[in-house]
Every structure is written in structure tokens, then in C-alpha cells.
Write an enzyme that holds these catalytic residues in place. Sequence first.
Site, PDB file in Angstrom:
ATOM      1  N   HIS A 275      50.683 -13.786  26.328  1.00  0.00           N
ATOM      2  CA  HIS A 275      50.991 -13.241  24.714  1.00  0.00           C
ATOM      3  C   HIS A 275      51.953 -13.436  23.781  1.00  0.00           C
ATOM      4  O   HIS A 275      51.757 -13.754  22.560  1.00  0.00           O
ATOM      5  CB  HIS A 275      50.955 -11.666  25.112  1.00  0.00           C
ATOM      6  CG  HIS A 275      51.297 -10.590  23.981  1.00  0.00           C
ATOM      7  ND1 HIS A 275      50.281 -10.332  23.079  1.00  0.00           N
ATOM      8  CD2 HIS A 275      51.996  -9.873  23.883  1.00  0.00           C
ATOM      9  CE1 HIS A 275      50.943  -9.727  22.272  1.00  0.00           C
ATOM     10  NE2 HIS A 275      52.418  -9.807  22.197  1.00  0.00           N
TER      11      HIS A 275
ATOM     12  N   ASP B  86      47.616 -33.543  -3.127  1.00  0.00           N
ATOM     13  CA  ASP B  86      47.265 -33.469  -1.880  1.00  0.00           C
ATOM     14  C   ASP B  86      48.534 -33.010  -1.118  1.00  0.00           C
ATOM     15  O   ASP B  86      49.615 -33.970  -2.230  1.00  0.00           O
ATOM     16  CB  ASP B  86      46.543 -34.230  -1.082  1.00  0.00           C
ATOM     17  CG  ASP B  86      45.928 -33.564  -0.312  1.00  0.00           C
ATOM     18  OD1 ASP B  86      46.592 -33.222   1.197  1.00  0.00           O
ATOM     19  OD2 ASP B  86      45.131 -34.105   0.504  1.00  0.00           O
TER      20      ASP B  86
ATOM     21  N   TRP C  59      57.566 -16.411  28.426  1.00  0.00           N
ATOM     22  CA  TRP C  59      57.207 -17.632  27.318  1.00  0.00           C
ATOM     23  C   TRP C  59      58.970 -17.866  27.489  1.00  0.00           C
ATOM     24  O   TRP C  59      58.763 -19.442  26.969  1.00  0.00           O
ATOM     25  CB  TRP C  59      57.001 -16.447  25.848  1.00  0.00           C
ATOM     26  CG  TRP C  59      57.993 -16.126  25.534  1.00  0.00           C
ATOM     27  CD1 TRP C  59      59.509 -15.218  25.671  1.00  0.00           C
ATOM     28  CD2 TRP C  59      58.967 -16.727  24.042  1.00  0.00           C
ATOM     29  NE1 TRP C  59      59.855 -14.903  24.896  1.00  0.00           N
ATOM     30  CE2 TRP C  59      59.433 -16.369  23.711  1.00  0.00           C
ATOM     31  CE3 TRP C  59      58.619 -18.768  23.332  1.00  0.00           C
ATOM     32  CZ2 TRP C  59      60.955 -16.265  22.468  1.00  0.00           C
ATOM     33  CZ3 TRP C  59      59.505 -18.943  22.446  1.00  0.00           C
ATOM     34  CH2 TRP C  59      60.542 -17.913  21.953  1.00  0.00           C
TER      35      TRP C  59
ATOM     36  N   SER D 235      52.548 -31.676  16.863  1.00  0.00           N
ATOM     37  CA  SER D 235      52.019 -31.113  15.610  1.00  0.00           C
ATOM     38  C   SER D 235      53.016 -30.942  14.998  1.00  0.00           C
ATOM     39  O   SER D 235      53.066 -30.750  13.457  1.00  0.00           O
ATOM     40  CB  SER D 235      51.161 -29.881  16.348  1.00  0.00           C
ATOM     41  OG  SER D 235      50.700 -29.468  15.094  1.00  0.00           O
ATOM     42  N   SER D 236      54.332 -29.465  15.378  1.00  0.00           N
ATOM     43  CA  SER D 236      54.962 -29.359  14.265  1.00  0.00           C
ATOM     44  C   SER D 236      55.732 -30.446  14.003  1.00  0.00           C
ATOM     45  O   SER D 236      56.145 -30.453  12.269  1.00  0.00           O
ATOM     46  CB  SER D 236      56.146 -28.372  15.119  1.00  0.00           C
ATOM     47  OG  SER D 236      54.777 -27.240  15.095  1.00  0.00           O
TER      48      SER D 236
ATOM     49  N   HIS E 218      66.265 -19.742  19.077  1.00  0.00           N
ATOM     50  CA  HIS E 218      66.581 -18.518  17.715  1.00  0.00           C
ATOM     51  C   HIS E 218      66.287 -18.996  15.949  1.00  0.00           C
ATOM     52  O   HIS E 218      65.509 -18.898  15.749  1.00  0.00           O
ATOM     53  CB  HIS E 218      67.852 -18.664  17.626  1.00  0.00           C
ATOM     54  CG  HIS E 218      67.677 -17.055  17.229  1.00  0.00           C
ATOM     55  ND1 HIS E 218      67.863 -15.975  17.404  1.00  0.00           N
ATOM     56  CD2 HIS E 218      68.820 -17.093  15.386  1.00  0.00           C
ATOM     57  CE1 HIS E 218      68.430 -15.122  16.947  1.00  0.00           C
ATOM     58  NE2 HIS E 218      68.441 -15.716  15.595  1.00  0.00           N
TER      59      HIS E 218
ATOM     60  N   GLU F 199      63.499 -21.077  15.739  1.00  0.00           N
ATOM     61  CA  GLU F 199      62.312 -20.780  15.651  1.00  0.00           C
ATOM     62  C   GLU F 199      61.709 -18.867  15.530  1.00  0.00           C
ATOM     63  O   GLU F 199      61.038 -19.027  14.571  1.00  0.00           O
ATOM     64  CB  GLU F 199      62.005 -20.452  17.173  1.00  0.00           C
ATOM     65  CG  GLU F 199      60.933 -19.942  17.538  1.00  0.00           C
ATOM     66  CD  GLU F 199      59.487 -21.442  16.831  1.00  0.00           C
ATOM     67  OE1 GLU F 199      59.166 -22.142  16.868  1.00  0.00           O
ATOM     68  OE2 GLU F 199      58.240 -20.132  16.631  1.00  0.00           O
TER      69      GLU F 199
ATOM     70  N   TYR G 238      63.527 -17.650  12.944  1.00  0.00           N
ATOM     71  CA  TYR G 238      64.048 -18.015  11.926  1.00  0.00           C
ATOM     72  C   TYR G 238      62.356 -18.845  11.081  1.00  0.00           C
ATOM     73  O   TYR G 238      62.206 -18.689  10.018  1.00  0.00           O
ATOM     74  CB  TYR G 238      65.094 -18.753  10.935  1.00  0.00           C
ATOM     75  CG  TYR G 238      66.207 -18.000  11.155  1.00  0.00           C
ATOM     76  CD1 TYR G 238      66.180 -16.807  10.683  1.00  0.00           C
ATOM     77  CD2 TYR G 238      66.713 -18.048  11.671  1.00  0.00           C
ATOM     78  CE1 TYR G 238      66.840 -15.703  11.214  1.00  0.00           C
ATOM     79  CE2 TYR G 238      67.991 -17.402  12.794  1.00  0.00           C
ATOM     80  CZ  TYR G 238      67.805 -16.068  12.469  1.00  0.00           C
ATOM     81  OH  TYR G 238      69.045 -14.982  13.092  1.00  0.00           O
TER      82      TYR G 238
ATOM     83  N   SER H 240      57.807 -13.602  -1.758  1.00  0.00           N
ATOM     84  CA  SER H 240      58.811 -13.884  -2.766  1.00  0.00           C
ATOM     85  C   SER H 240      58.187 -13.591  -3.779  1.00  0.00           C
ATOM     86  O   SER H 240      58.673 -13.829  -4.818  1.00  0.00           O
ATOM     87  CB  SER H 240      60.294 -14.298  -2.161  1.00  0.00           C
ATOM     88  OG  SER H 240      60.666 -13.528  -1.862  1.00  0.00           O
TER      89      SER H 240
ATOM     90  N   HIS I  57      73.895 -15.612  21.134  1.00  0.00           N
ATOM     91  CA  HIS I  57      72.914 -13.933  21.796  1.00  0.00           C
ATOM     92  C   HIS I  57      72.384 -13.461  22.381  1.00  0.00           C
ATOM     93  O   HIS I  57      72.036 -12.782  22.798  1.00  0.00           O
ATOM     94  CB  HIS I  57      73.211 -13.550  20.758  1.00  0.00           C
ATOM     95  CG  HIS I  57      72.148 -13.707  19.563  1.00  0.00           C
ATOM     96  ND1 HIS I  57      72.235 -14.058  17.784  1.00  0.00           N
ATOM     97  CD2 HIS I  57      70.589 -13.387  19.812  1.00  0.00           C
ATOM     98  CE1 HIS I  57      70.921 -13.961  17.440  1.00  0.00           C
ATOM     99  NE2 HIS I  57      69.733 -13.742  18.711  1.00  0.00           N
ATOM    100  N   HIS I  58      71.317 -14.455  22.655  1.00  0.00           N
ATOM    101  CA  HIS I  58      69.779 -14.071  23.683  1.00  0.00           C
ATOM    102  C   HIS I  58      70.997 -14.367  25.325  1.00  0.00           C
ATOM    103  O   HIS I  58      70.360 -13.586  25.919  1.00  0.00           O
ATOM    104  CB  HIS I  58      68.756 -14.974  23.796  1.00  0.00           C
ATOM    105  CG  HIS I  58      68.088 -15.096  21.848  1.00  0.00           C
ATOM    106  ND1 HIS I  58      67.163 -14.320  21.942  1.00  0.00           N
ATOM    107  CD2 HIS I  58      68.713 -15.952  20.887  1.00  0.00           C
ATOM    108  CE1 HIS I  58      67.146 -14.040  20.676  1.00  0.00           C
ATOM    109  NE2 HIS I  58      67.491 -15.395  20.637  1.00  0.00           N
TER     110      HIS I  58
ATOM    111  N   THR J  78      70.683 -11.652   5.083  1.00  0.00           N
ATOM    112  CA  THR J  78      69.288 -11.139   5.791  1.00  0.00           C
ATOM    113  C   THR J  78      69.515  -9.815   4.502  1.00  0.00           C
ATOM    114  O   THR J  78      68.703  -9.752   4.164  1.00  0.00           O
ATOM    115  CB  THR J  78      69.149 -10.592   6.949  1.00  0.00           C
ATOM    116  OG1 THR J  78      69.139 -12.230   7.645  1.00  0.00           O
ATOM    117  CG2 THR J  78      67.509  -9.746   7.147  1.00  0.00           C
TER     118      THR J  78
ATOM    119  N   LYS K  62      68.649 -10.818   0.610  1.00  0.00           N
ATOM    120  CA  LYS K  62      67.287 -10.918   0.518  1.00  0.00           C
ATOM    121  C   LYS K  62      66.121  -9.748   0.479  1.00  0.00           C
ATOM    122  O   LYS K  62      65.658  -9.384  -0.743  1.00  0.00           O
ATOM    123  CB  LYS K  62      66.597 -11.700   1.451  1.00  0.00           C
ATOM    124  CG  LYS K  62      66.264 -12.850   1.831  1.00  0.00           C
ATOM    125  CD  LYS K  62      65.745 -14.132   3.075  1.00  0.00           C
ATOM    126  CE  LYS K  62      65.829 -15.185   2.638  1.00  0.00           C
ATOM    127  NZ  LYS K  62      64.878 -15.950   1.716  1.00  0.00           N
TER     128      LYS K  62
ATOM    129  N   ARG L 145      62.216  -4.335  30.525  1.00  0.00           N
ATOM    130  CA  ARG L 145      60.851  -5.284  30.165  1.00  0.00           C
ATOM    131  C   ARG L 145      59.663  -5.531  31.227  1.00  0.00           C
ATOM    132  O   ARG L 145      60.570  -6.695  32.312  1.00  0.00           O
ATOM    133  CB  ARG L 145      60.624  -6.606  29.228  1.00  0.00           C
ATOM    134  CG  ARG L 145      61.560  -6.204  28.280  1.00  0.00           C
ATOM    135  CD  ARG L 145      62.463  -7.428  27.779  1.00  0.00           C
ATOM    136  NE  ARG L 145      61.064  -8.201  26.684  1.00  0.00           N
ATOM    137  CZ  ARG L 145      61.532  -9.174  25.640  1.00  0.00           C
ATOM    138  NH1 ARG L 145      62.742  -9.604  25.775  1.00  0.00           N
ATOM    139  NH2 ARG L 145      60.234  -9.757  24.905  1.00  0.00           N
TER     140      ARG L 145
END
Lengths: 633, 358
Positions: free
Chosen positions: A79, A108, A143, A173-174, A257, A259, A261, A272, A306-307, A332, A335, A454
Site C-alpha cells: 500500500h 515539448d 516500505w 525513470s525518476s 525525507h 521524498e 517533499y 498555488s 527525525h525518523h 511551510t 506558504k 502501527r
Amino acid sequence: MATATGALPRFLHRPTTYNGIWSWVVTVDHKRIGVLYGASALIFFLLGGVEALTIRTQLMRPGSTAVSPDVFSQLFTMHALTMIFLAIMPLGVAFFNLVVPLQIGARDVAFPRLNALSYWVFLFGGVLLNAGWVFGGAAGDGWFAYAPITTSTFSPGPGMNFYVLGLLTLGVSSVAGALNFVVTILNMRAPGMTLMRMPVFTWMALVTSFLLITAMPVITIALIELGFDRFLGTNFFNSAAGGDPILWQHLFWVFGHPEVYILILPAMGIVSEVLPTFSKKPLFGYPFVVFSGLFIGVMGWGVWSHHMFTVGLGAVANATFAITTMLIAVPTGVKIFNWLGTLWGGSLEFKTPMLFAVGFIALFIIGGLSGVSHASPPSDAQQQDTYYIVAHIHYVLFGGAIFGLFAGIYYWFPKFSGRMLNEGLGKLHFALMFFGMNVAFGPMHWLGLDGMPRRIYTYDTAMGWDFWNLVSSLGAYALGIGTLVFIWNTVATLRKPHDAPADPWDGRTLEWAIPSPPPIYNFREIPHVHARDDFWHQKYTEGADGRAVPVPRGGAHQPAAQYGQGHEDTHGIHIPGLSYFPFITALGLGTAGAGIALQQTASLAGVIVMAVGLLVLFFGAYGWAFEPAGPEE
Amino acid sequence: MVVHSLRIPWRLIILASLMLVTVLWSGCYPSNPQSTFDPAGRIAREQLTLFQIIFWTAAFVFVVVEGALIYAVFRFRKKAGQQPLPKQTHGNTPLEVTWTIIPALILVVIAVPTITTIFAQADAPEGEVVRVKAVAHQWWWEFNYPEVGVTTANELHIPINKPITLQLTSQDVIHSFWIPKLAGKTDMIPTRTNAMWFEAEEPGLFYGQCAEFCGTAHALMRFRVIAQSQAEFDAWVAAQQAPPAAPMAREFGLKGCTVCHTVNGPDAEGVQERRMDGFRQGQPQFPAPNLTHFATRDTLAAGLLERSDDNLRRWIQDPGEVKPGNRMGELAGAYHNANQSLSDADVAALVAYLQSLK
């Protein structure tokens, strides 16, 4: 004409058709590739949603036996992987493809065939990641895949092999896609489109692309090391032989992390765009929104630990990362305040895109605030790995990223399909999503603080978690129904004839200046840009009191005339040629990956599949190298 | 003013959620077994205090910002037939500076107690402590008291009002040690030894659970902390130090139980590591709980079942049914080798033997 590919078999003569199913395989048009990305991502979104609903069904009651423990582990692992890598990321990329070239006034992207390759590699990478389901079990170690549970000793099945190969493939790909967009945005802007005149969505595409280019190599290194451990018997993460499990955690979160963002910045860019359009006002504090986005992107590199507050890195490390994490709340907040400033004093029209954009702000505030409570390590020690964190990430990634992306879907759907989605169904979709989201994820805050970890497939009724789990599951079903409404709306709309005007929302940016759907060449004449929100300034001026005043229709100021539309003469417009080779190359890469992943369980078959894949990959790259860039003449 | 024209009752939704949050947080803190709102020791209490500081600060910000959002949504809605377009404001630098500085100041309010708490909790207080070496296994907990030579499993006995200092590690995958009412999590990581400490201020039974996903039976990897007076704790230690209460039953040896379980005193140095090495080399063995004084425990199967003849019989007959994935069911010869299989009489003998291990 004589080309270097002349020696190849007949079926590989340059494709020329712009109709039918094959035209989608050979396309290099950024708009079609964007549609392919979006459609694939939505299908993966449904798959991830089914996985989520199965999880919620299992957890609805204590002691439930709907799925086995191992299947449950695979469900929560897949998931997360599906939603992150196969739904939210590619939906962001779908919008980069669809919108960025139009917003900067280009025909293009810089490398159209590389763009096609990015899509096909993404698709085969997604299939590879999911292939474990049919080869004896998908990845089931979370994950985040913390070593050493991912080593062959504790995960002997093929699931983690597909995890390694699938994510490696998606990384190709990315990075290819991100490089393409950096080059496109920096080099292919229309004359006058300075960086500080760029639409914020394009800005966020640029920041996200830089994050991808810098973050993906980190996870790639980690995955290659894990692959070596599993396939070749090295000991990077094998703790029994002195390998370091914490090395994986650092590598994973140094990627992981940024990721986050990568997932949220495109949605912030969409919001925006949507807010100014439906407020009839320019974005408030444009430079502050842009630079706070940049600051978030840069700061995203300084918060990964922080993880890992419970890993035992020590008081100094925890204190340092607590401070950097709290710092990131400032841009943040900036924004959010600027979005409020955009709404303030506007003339707000609540079409579906606007509802999702405002819903994004409302929910993202909650996710941001709950984030602060686990930026504090002692407080986080109780919240880490509980449902409180599950609640937080879903407020950020569902209430945030997904709501932002739905705002984008409703906003740009008319532009690319030529058809207006039904407003009533759109509003019903939004209402179900907003309601379901809060009912599904709100109670999880409580469950987490009440001590529910979890990733548990069962719990005892004595723990007192029954009621809120039931409520949460019902909320999840509401989300499922909301998604069905969205599918219904989309399918029904696509069966209608074209009815969308070029500029249905009174938009501000260049994509609204051209017809819906846009012609293959986008702009007949490359526009000259004179201001931020250039298209808006074609339609409105500011009166003496600072209010917007419409420019009279017709004459030199008519937008279509300005950008050279309305002429049928397309002579001399250069369109990149169609090609089979991106598809073939990607197919080879994906097949080779599958062959490697099957090594442990089916060695000979695996080697054969890998060899075939590598041959196809080589053939694709070879043919590509000798194919001229332009169309067959 | 234009409330009647709304299709979506925003105001109602937000009000209802606000009321819900208020009700939940004011007064009715649950005392569920793993609630973090019911701390029974200093560490958990300070962690809760910090959470509450953050929660109320966040609640204030929530009300102000969501309030501004809701106000803007209603106040600036396009009115029917509205002609003039809005004023085109592009930004306001003093405002930008203000709303950059104010959140930064609010974060200082959170950062200061955060940093002081981190350092205040880092080291155990001076003075007498109880040392425990805790080792996590898939999917159970080993507790060693090195100072008194006691090894036990899944039930951690501690004296109240005395710091307990733990050395935490793992022999297989990463686990996380968590007793919500006494202390937040500390990960248990192979190759590393983490230190943490906590104390209980009142006697009682406290629930703990593994908090890091560690494989199939992660959800069932539970433990209990039994906090008792110093005298009761000392008595418990004495009982654990006593020699085995009964000679080893014949079946316990014949069926291969001794491959993994020790029943004659504390585990010898390195015995669990040797079992783990054997597992890695593909032998049917795994580190397993010390059963010398099994019948002094309240539970079996890592806090999963109360210790009773019936539960014990269920467990021995088919461990995989009680706790899917567990190593005993997967590896033990009794469940895989025909010549070691358990008859009803064998099971009854084993139950009787284990229940005699006071």
C-alpha cells in the site's frame, strides 16, 4: 530515405500513425505521455486503495482473520510503496508533463524520447514492484525495509527481490524524467519568461526535479547494497557478519525525507495555481512562496534523523534534528499564510478544483501541526511507530498531496481532454473525500496516543481500541465510495463530445491561451512573455483603484491572436518523430529486472529471463542511437 | 450573512470537529492498558507534559489559522451578480516578515522544553539502580538481571521508586522496547546496545509491546512489567535464584525441547547466540525463553495468553495456531519429525511438568 535503421526488420520502420492504440506506444508528445502517466497512476491509486480497504477491513474488529499475518504485512508494505512510488509521484510527473511545457510556452520537453522512456520504465518498474504478488508473495517488510529483516535469513521469499529491482527501475525513470524537466525548464522557456515570471507550479516542478536528481541516487546505492546482500552474499546490512543495520536507516531516510517533499511540492504548486485563478487575484507574495518552496527543498536534506529519534543516536543528535525539523515548519507556515493572503479580499468561486485546494490547506494545517509534536524527540518517543504517525502522514499525503493532485485533475482535465467534468459529481466527490478522510484518519491520532502500534494485524478488545478502529474503517469505505464517484464522473465525461472552451476558469497562465485540447505543437507561434501571469494581463488591466478591469475584446489584445492561434497553417513547425525504441528499451530493462529478481527461487529460468531482457534492452538502445530525431520524411 | 446559500456546511463540520477534539482532550483521558495519558513514572510523565505543551500550542495555531481560512472562505465568496473584480494585491513585505517571525517564536516555546527534556532524560539519576539486560528475539523478550544472576522472559519484574537502567539489544532483527505508561520507545538493534532508564512510582501491571515491525508475529510480541515493592521484588528474585523445582520431565528431553529451552537455572553465557548461529546455518533451533521458573509467570507466548493448563495445552499442541509464524511451530522437531511427535499423553505430561516449575 536511407537511415541507419534501414537494416532493421520491416516492423521497425519509423512509426507514422497518430491514431489507435499503437500511437500511444510510440508517442513522444509530452501531453500524451502526461495522460499515460496520469492514467497509470490512477490505476495504481485504485490498487493501493484496494490494499488500504483490505487493511481497514482486517482492523475493523479485534481478532479479525480476514487476511493472514503475512498477507497483512504485504498489504501495508505494498500500500505504501504503491501510493508513494506508483500513484502520488507519477501523478505529480503527469502534471509536469502536461502542464510545464505549456506554462513556459514550449512545444515539448527538451528530450521527448527520453520522456517516453521515463514513462515506460516507470510502468514496467511498477509492474515489477507488484510482480511479487504472483511469484510467491510481495514485499512484506514495510516500505522502509529496515535491515536486517530484509536479508535472506529473515526474508527468504522473492518479495524483497522485487522490492529491490522494482525501486531501482523506478529510480531510473525518476532521474531521467527529472533531468528532462530541469533542462526543459531552464532552457526552453519562451522569450521573456524569466525565472521570477514562471508560474509557481513550474517552479515547484523545478525544485522537485532537483530533489529527485539528488535523492534517488541515495536510495539507489542502498538498494544496490541490499541487492548485493541478497543475490551475491555480501554483508552490508547483515548484522550477524558485522554489517550495519543503521547504515540502511541513514541511507533510506536521507532519501526518504526529501521524498516527502517530492510528494508534496507538486501539490503545493497546483494549489498555488488554483487559488489565484478562483480568487481572481494574483498569488500573494509570489517570491515568498517560491523561495519558501526552495527553502523547504534544501532543508529537506537536514532533517532525516527525525525518523530515527528512537534509534539511540544520542541526545546531541536528537536535539539537533529536533531543531532543524522545527525550522522547516517556518517556510511551510509562510506558504499557508500566503495562500490565505491570496484568498483574502478575493472574489472566491468554489468550483471543484477550488474546493480541493481549500481542503488541501485545511487538512495540511492539521498534518503540519501534528508533525510538530513528533519533531520533539521525547514526545515522539511515545508517538513513533504508532497510529498517531499513520494519522499524521495521511493528513499530509492524503489531505495534502492527494487533495492537491485532485485539485489539479479537476483544474486541468478540460484542458487535456477537451471536456468539462461534471461539477455536481465533483462536489459530491470532494464532500465524500473530505468527510471520509477526517473520519478515517482523525481517530488514528487518538488510537496512537492510546498506545496502538502501527503494522499490527490484530489487537485485543481489552486494549480499548475497538470503537475508533471501527469508525476509521467506515471512514475508509467513504473514501472508497468517493473514489467510485470520481471514476464515474471521469468515465462519463470522457464519453461526451468535446465541450471545453480554451479558458474555462478565466485562467492566468499560458496553457489557457491555447485550445482545449491543445494542438500537437501547442503554440503555433512561441509567445513573448511580458509579465508574470502573462495571459491574465492579456485579458485584464488594473484600474486606478487597483481592481482588475477587463480589456475590451478584439483587436491586438485578443489572446488567441497574441499567441498566433487560430491559423491553420502549421508549416515549418518542428515536431519530434515517433519511436518504438523507448518502449523496447524499457521493456528490456523491466524484463532483465524480473530475471534478476527471480534468481533465488528459479535460478535457471531467472538467468534466461535476464538474458532475454538484456538483449531486448541492448537492441532498444542500439536502434535508438541510430534513429534520427526528426520524423520520417 | 450568506449562510443560507452554502452547499457544504463548512462551519458545522469545523465546529463539530473542534467540539469533538475539546471533548476528547478535556477530562476523559482513558486509562486503557497502553494509554500514554496515564503515566506511572517520571519518563512517561515528562513525555506527556511535552506533548501537552505542543498540543495546546498547536491547538491555538489551529484555531487561529483555520479560523482565518474559514473566515476568508465565507467573507470573500463571490456574491451573485458581483460586478467589480477584486483589488489586485501582489504582496506585503512587512506582513511576510511578521508571519515568518511569529511561527519562529512559537517554535522557540516548544524547542526550549524539548531540548531540556532530552538532556534531562538522557542519563539515569545517581544512586542505586536495578540493571537489566534486555534482548529482543522474534517474537519474545529475554530479560537478564546480571547483578543477581536471573534470566526470565516476557515479564519484567521491577521494584518501584528505583531507576531501572536497561541495556537493550537484539539477536535477530530490529525491535523496539515500549511500555507506554512508563517510558517511550527505545529501539533494540542487533550489533548495538542501547541504554535507557525509567522508573515506576506505583505498584502495578504495565503493558508493553514491540513497536518496530519485526516480522510475522510482530503484533503478538507483547510483554508485561510488574512493578512491586522492594520486599516483593526481593522475594521474586530469591524465587528465581532457587534451583529448579522439579527434575526435568522425560518428555521434555525426548521431544527435543532442550534444544532451545533451558530449565536448569539462568542461561549460560552465549547460549542464545549459539542457538541463533545454528538457526542461521539452517538448523531447527532458535533462541527461546528460559523455562526454569516458568510457573512463576502469569502469561505464556510473549504475553499472549494467561498461563493455565488449557492455554498451555493449546500452545504445545499447535503453537502456529495460537501465534502464527512463531519459531517453535516452524522449527521444533515435535511438529515436524514423526519420531518426536506429541501424543495427548506427552502433551499432558509436558503441561504438568511446566506447571510444576515454580
